[in-house]
Design a protein around this motif. Sequence first.
Motif, PDB file in Angstrom:
ATOM      1  N   MET A 124      42.382  34.334  36.239  1.00  0.00           N
ATOM      2  CA  MET A 124      42.956  35.180  35.182  1.00  0.00           C
ATOM      3  C   MET A 124      44.464  34.990  35.076  1.00  0.00           C
ATOM      4  N   LYS A 125      45.124  34.878  36.221  1.00  0.00           N
ATOM      5  CA  LYS A 125      46.576  34.702  36.215  1.00  0.00           C
ATOM      6  C   LYS A 125      46.963  33.348  35.625  1.00  0.00           C
ATOM      7  N   HIS A 126      46.256  32.305  36.045  1.00  0.00           N
ATOM      8  CA  HIS A 126      46.607  30.953  35.602  1.00  0.00           C
ATOM      9  C   HIS A 126      46.332  30.761  34.118  1.00  0.00           C
ATOM     10  N   LEU A 127      45.222  31.359  33.633  1.00  0.00           N
ATOM     11  CA  LEU A 127      44.841  31.177  32.226  1.00  0.00           C
ATOM     12  C   LEU A 127      45.335  32.303  31.329  1.00  0.00           C
ATOM     13  N   LYS A 128      45.881  33.355  31.984  1.00  0.00           N
ATOM     14  CA  LYS A 128      46.367  34.519  31.227  1.00  0.00           C
ATOM     15  C   LYS A 128      45.254  35.106  30.360  1.00  0.00           C
ATOM     16  N   ILE A 129      44.098  35.357  31.015  1.00  0.00           N
ATOM     17  CA  ILE A 129      42.963  35.955  30.312  1.00  0.00           C
ATOM     18  C   ILE A 129      42.577  37.255  31.009  1.00  0.00           C
ATOM     19  N   PRO A 130      41.941  38.192  30.285  1.00  0.00           N
ATOM     20  CA  PRO A 130      41.571  39.477  30.886  1.00  0.00           C
ATOM     21  C   PRO A 130      40.278  39.346  31.699  1.00  0.00           C
ATOM     22  N   PRO A 131      39.948  40.372  32.502  1.00  0.00           N
ATOM     23  CA  PRO A 131      38.665  40.366  33.224  1.00  0.00           C
ATOM     24  C   PRO A 131      37.505  40.321  32.234  1.00  0.00           C
ATOM     25  N   GLY A 132      36.400  39.731  32.676  1.00  0.00           N
ATOM     26  CA  GLY A 132      35.222  39.689  31.827  1.00  0.00           C
ATOM     27  C   GLY A 132      34.281  38.578  32.250  1.00  0.00           C
ATOM     28  N   PRO A 133      33.129  38.455  31.573  1.00  0.00           N
ATOM     29  CA  PRO A 133      32.136  37.437  31.936  1.00  0.00           C
ATOM     30  C   PRO A 133      32.681  36.017  31.915  1.00  0.00           C
ATOM     31  N   ARG A 134      33.716  35.765  31.053  1.00  0.00           N
ATOM     32  CA  ARG A 134      34.235  34.401  30.950  1.00  0.00           C
ATOM     33  C   ARG A 134      34.833  33.936  32.277  1.00  0.00           C
ATOM     34  N   VAL A 135      35.397  34.863  33.046  1.00  0.00           N
ATOM     35  CA  VAL A 135      35.974  34.495  34.341  1.00  0.00           C
ATOM     36  C   VAL A 135      34.880  33.960  35.260  1.00  0.00           C
ATOM     37  N   GLY A 136      33.749  34.656  35.303  1.00  0.00           N
ATOM     38  CA  GLY A 136      32.632  34.200  36.126  1.00  0.00           C
ATOM     39  C   GLY A 136      32.098  32.855  35.683  1.00  0.00           C
ATOM     40  N   ASP A 137      32.026  32.653  34.353  1.00  0.00           N
ATOM     41  CA  ASP A 137      31.554  31.362  33.835  1.00  0.00           C
ATOM     42  C   ASP A 137      32.486  30.223  34.256  1.00  0.00           C
ATOM     43  N   ILE A 138      33.779  30.476  34.206  1.00  0.00           N
ATOM     44  CA  ILE A 138      34.746  29.441  34.597  1.00  0.00           C
ATOM     45  C   ILE A 138      34.619  29.126  36.081  1.00  0.00           C
ATOM     46  N   LEU A 139      34.492  30.157  36.913  1.00  0.00           N
ATOM     47  CA  LEU A 139      34.345  29.935  38.356  1.00  0.00           C
ATOM     48  C   LEU A 139      33.077  29.138  38.669  1.00  0.00           C
ATOM     49  N   GLU A 140      32.003  29.426  37.954  1.00  0.00           N
ATOM     50  CA  GLU A 140      30.750  28.696  38.195  1.00  0.00           C
ATOM     51  C   GLU A 140      30.879  27.244  37.782  1.00  0.00           C
ATOM     52  N   ARG A 141      31.512  26.975  36.650  1.00  0.00           N
ATOM     53  CA  ARG A 141      31.714  25.588  36.230  1.00  0.00           C
ATOM     54  C   ARG A 141      32.616  24.835  37.206  1.00  0.00           C
ATOM     55  N   LEU A 142      33.581  25.565  37.769  1.00  0.00           N
ATOM     56  CA  LEU A 142      34.452  24.948  38.780  1.00  0.00           C
ATOM     57  C   LEU A 142      33.661  24.546  40.012  1.00  0.00           C
ATOM     58  N   ARG A 143      32.775  25.408  40.475  1.00  0.00           N
ATOM     59  CA  ARG A 143      31.990  25.071  41.679  1.00  0.00           C
ATOM     60  C   ARG A 143      31.025  23.923  41.404  1.00  0.00           C
ATOM     61  N   GLU A 144      30.489  23.851  40.202  1.00  0.00           N
ATOM     62  CA  GLU A 144      29.634  22.710  39.871  1.00  0.00           C
ATOM     63  C   GLU A 144      30.452  21.421  39.881  1.00  0.00           C
TER      64      GLU A 144
END
Length: 506
Positions: free
Chosen positions: A465-485
């Motif tokens: 959230m800090k790096h992308l300057k985005i608020p909390p929400g489902p998109r954060v989880g989606d980004i973390l999952e794509r990162l782990r893949e």
Amino acid sequence: MSPRRIRLGAEAREALRRVAALRREPVWLVGGAIRDAALGRAAPDLDLAGRDARGLAAKIAREFKGTLVTLDAENCVYRLVLPPARGRALKQIDVAELQGADITADLKRRDFTANAVALELPARLPPSLPESAFLDPRRGLADLAHGVLRCEEGRLFEEDPLRLLRAFRVSAQTGLELDAPTLALIRKHRRLIARPAGERVQSELLALLAVPGSSACLRAMDECGLLTALFEDLEPARRCAEDYYGPGGVLKHALDVCARLDFLLMRFAKIYPDLARAFDAHLAARAAGGAPWRAVLMLAALLHDVSKAETARTVDGRLRFFQHDTRGAERAGRILRALRFSREHVDAVAAIVRHHLRPGHLVASGGPVTDKAAYRFFRDLGTDAPGLLCVCWADHAGYMPETRLRRLLSAACGDPPRTDLSRIRPEESRKTVRHLQLVSLLLRRFFDQDRAPVPARLLDGREVMKHLKIPPGPRVGDILERLREAQAEGEVQDRAQALAFVARLK
């Protein structure tokens, strides 16, 4: 020929000497310790009987500085748990009130002749004793000499129906064979197994399934009707898909899978020498503080197709079992909760039943297993993955005779790209080997010392959230999952690369 002598171990003799010195009234050694000594086995516990069992147990607890536990207040049964000590094999001493007028009456009420032998404790015990030193009103020593486990009367099962299941547990642990009249009595009284408390049934069942080779006992239980008296949900499987599996249908297949799982677990070090140490450590960690994990896996194997009968449908002339995995997981959970299994055991069996088709689906996809597919598999299964893979191995190996399986083990455990399967006949055997190769590949990936199957997170939600300057929400989880893949595929290997990767997803 000289009379047979029974040898008690030095540790047991010393413990019994100390007990005998605590009181003047007779104290009797009974049950499993004598049975095991007659079989040449070391016993981890001692069973004693006498009058005023509570008082005797308290004296023993003070003498041995152990912990006294009441097992059965109504029947006056107590357990002394001995404190840990270097080199001590003896774990506990059970003390029970004599049942009946005297020791002979007590022995006549015990479950099997092999457990109905007693020895009055003398002040001094020699290393070995003649059979004549033992009280043996039911000829249990003769049965032990012939390798027989015997119960003479149905009333003994009526008095405690848990003995129906205990018969197979003792048989598995000792190698004694249940004789035909005893099996007939078990068949006659099998419906009584519904009476004991779930906790007692669960304890006996886990002890049985923890023994290597216990799949043979499951088959024997089925032959005398006890298995489906205990697991009623399995009975419809007996008549399901007999055209495909043969007489006994899906239930026969489930028992075949249990036999193959036994085969795998008993020979794991030979089949997978490179994984044996890590696999043993995994099983030990899963069993910490509870039952041996092999028992839980055997339960999963037995129940993995429990819902095939209810989901069986003929589609375009082919028998299908849509959703038998998910519905089976729900049914298996209900069965085990009714028997008071722990939440950990229920969840593990349900997860294995729910996901047992997934490795097969990876094979059916045709190509090699991608890093992303492997990551998703291990992400979803977590620490249940090795157990699931063992049950899947057994599930596919169950379609092949053991003699052919032994011949093809080398190919089945090999690297798929490097193994030529073209000469394997028939096609069904070649298909089975491909499945076993996939399971072997996933097992090796799970235990890969150089690369975790599920990579550790390089970033957390706050950092994204800090790096992308985005608020909390489902998109954060989606980004973390794509990162782990991306980590699993080797595209991202450090924090700097992780930050650059998520920046591209903004």
